[in-house]
Scaffold this active site. Structure first.
Site, mmCIF file in Angstrom:
data_model
loop_
_atom_site.group_PDB
_atom_site.id
_atom_site.type_symbol
_atom_site.label_atom_id
_atom_site.label_comp_id
_atom_site.label_asym_id
_atom_site.label_seq_id
_atom_site.Cartn_x
_atom_site.Cartn_y
_atom_site.Cartn_z
ATOM 1 C CG ASP A 269 9.131 -0.614 5.680
ATOM 2 O OD1 ASP A 269 9.690 -1.468 6.402
ATOM 3 O OD2 ASP A 269 8.048 -0.831 5.116
ATOM 4 C CG ASP B 88 -10.584 4.847 5.691
ATOM 5 O OD1 ASP B 88 -11.778 5.152 5.497
ATOM 6 O OD2 ASP B 88 -10.157 3.678 5.606
ATOM 7 C CB ILE C 256 -0.964 -0.016 1.193
ATOM 8 C CG1 ILE C 256 -2.025 -1.110 0.996
ATOM 9 C CG2 ILE C 256 -1.630 1.351 1.381
ATOM 10 C CD1 ILE C 256 -2.911 -1.347 2.199
ATOM 11 C CD GLU D 277 -12.251 2.601 12.896
ATOM 12 O OE1 GLU D 277 -12.632 1.443 12.582
ATOM 13 O OE2 GLU D 277 -11.241 3.130 12.410
ATOM 14 C CB ALA E 174 -2.328 2.559 8.705
ATOM 15 N NE ARG E 175 -5.834 -2.420 11.863
ATOM 16 C CZ ARG E 175 -6.231 -2.833 10.668
ATOM 17 N NH1 ARG E 175 -6.512 -1.927 9.741
ATOM 18 N NH2 ARG E 175 -6.331 -4.117 10.386
ATOM 19 C CG HIS F 95 -11.578 1.004 9.115
ATOM 20 N ND1 HIS F 95 -11.173 0.609 10.367
ATOM 21 C CD2 HIS F 95 -10.731 0.380 8.254
ATOM 22 C CE1 HIS F 95 -10.144 -0.214 10.273
ATOM 23 N NE2 HIS F 95 -9.856 -0.358 8.988
#
Length: 310
Positions: free
Chosen positions: A174, A260, A155, A265, A235-236, A284
Site C-alpha cells: 500500500d 468477483d 477491506i 460485466e 476490487a476492480r 461483482h
C-alpha cells in the site's frame, strides 16, 4: 427538486426508494442502466437534477461541467469513487460523498470464500454430487501460505484478519500507507510491489483502480510472481489483464483464480475464464450482505439530505 438515481442497488428496489425520495419532496429520475452509465448517457440528464445518487457511472470533466450550475451533490452508492473525476469535482466545488469502510467485513469474508471455492473446488463438488457423483479430489489448503494483499485499507485489512484465521502469514502493499509506516496498524509487514510478487503464495487485490494501476496484474508481473500463485480480485476488473491471466492459467503459472470483477460485466457466457475448473467466478457482488447494504442505503441518502437540506 429532482434527483437522478443511477446506482444499481436502488434501481433494483425502485418502488421503495421512489417513495422515500418523494416523501422528502424530491422527484426522482430513474434511467435505464446496464451496470453503469457511460459519459453519453450521463449527459442526457445534464442540467436537469439537483442531486445524483450515483453508481459506477463515468462522471467525467465534461459531465460535471454540463450538470452545473444546478447540481449540488453527488452521493455515490458504495465506497469506490474511481469512476468520478475527483479533481474536476473539487475545482468546481461539487461535493462527492461515499461510504468509506462500509464493506470491510462483507467483501473480505467473500474474498476468503471465493478463494476456497477456487482452490478446494467447492461449487464444482456440490454440482457433481447433485449429478450423482461422489468426488474425492485433493486440493491445496491455505494454512501456512503467505497472503499478499494489494491495497491495505479497510477491506484489505479485513482480508488480512481472516487470512490469519486460516493460519496464513500476511504481507501488504500500500504505497499511501508506506509513506509514513513500515508496518500496518494490524501488524502486517508493508512491502514493495516487487517483494509481494516474490513472496506471496496468494495475491488478493483490494485496491482502487486508477490510470496508473490499470492492468497491474499482467504478463510481466505474473511472470515475476511465484510459480503456482493464486489470484483473488474483489476490487476492480481493470486491475487484471484477463488475456495474460488466461495464458498463466493454461501454463500452470497461476494455480487458481477467484474473481468477483471483470473487464467486461456481465461476464459473457463464452468467456474463456469459464472453461477453467480452478477459477471461481462471481457477479461483482462481494459487498452483498444485508447489513452492509442497508447501512450504505441509509448513509447514501443521509449524504444527499445533508447537501440538499431536505
Amino acid at each position: 427538486m429532482k434527483v437522478l438515481v443511477s446506482n444499481i442497488m436502488m434501481l433494483n428496489d425502485q418502488d421503495r426508494f421512489d417513495a422515500i425520495l418523494r416523501d422528502r419532496g424530491i422527484t426522482p429520475i430513474w434511467p435505464e442502466v446496464n451496470q453503469f452509465m457511460d459519459e453519453a448517457q450521463c449527459l442526457e440528464f445534464a442540467g436537469e437534477v439537483d442531486g445524483w445518487l450515483a453508481g459506477d457511472d463515468q462522471i467525467t470533466e465534461t459531465v460535471l461541467k454540463a450538470f452545473l450550475p444546478r447540481l449540488k451533490v453527488i452521493s455515490k452508492w458504495g465506497t469506490g469513487i474511481d469512476s468520478i473525476d475527483l479533481k474536476t469535482a473539487k475545482d468546481l466545488g461539487v461535493p462527492i460523498c461515499n461510504s468509506p469502510g462500509a464493506f470491510r467485513d462483507a467483501v473480505s469474508e467473500y474474498a476468503i470464500g471465493l478463494l476456497l471455492a477456487a482452490t478446494r473446488r467447492l461449487a464444482r463438488t456440490d454440482r457433481m454430487i447433485r449429478q450423482g457423483e461422489w468426488p474425492k479430489g485433493r486440493f491445496p489448503g491455505m494454512t501456512g501460505k503467505t497472503m499478499g494483499v494489494i491495497g491495505y485499507g479497510a477491506i484489505g485489512q479485513g482480508v488480512g484478519q481472516r487470512a490469519r484465521g486460516l493460519g496464513m502469514e500476511v504481507i501488504a502493499n500500500d504505497p499511501f500507507m508506506a509513506e509514513t509506516l513500515d508496518v500496518a496498524p494490524d501488524g502486517a509487514a508493508l512491502v514493495t510491489f516487487e517483494a509481494l510478487l516474490e513472496q506471496a503464495d496468494v495475491i488478493c487485490l483490494c485496491c482502487n483502480q486508477s490510470a496508473e494501476n490499470y492492468h497491474l496484474i499482467n504478463a510481466d508481473t505474473l511472470a515475476r510472481a511465484r510459480d503456482g500463485v493464486i489470484l483473488c480480485n474483489v476490487a476492480r476488473g481493470g486491475l487484471v489483464d484477463e488475456a495474460a491471466l488466461i495464458a498463466a492459467l493454461k501454463s500452470g503459472k497461476v494455480a487458481a483464480a477467484a474473481l468477483d470483477v471483470f473487464e467486461v460485466e456481465p461476464l459473457p457466457t463464452d468467456h474463456p475464464l469459464l472453461g477453467f475448473e480452478n477459477v471461481a467466478v462471481s457477479s461483482h457482488n462481494a459487498n452483498s450482505t444485508v447489513q452492509a447494504i442497508e447501512y450504505v442505503h441509509e448513509n447514501t441518502l443521509n449524504n444527499l439530505w445533508k447537501h440538499l437540506e431536505v
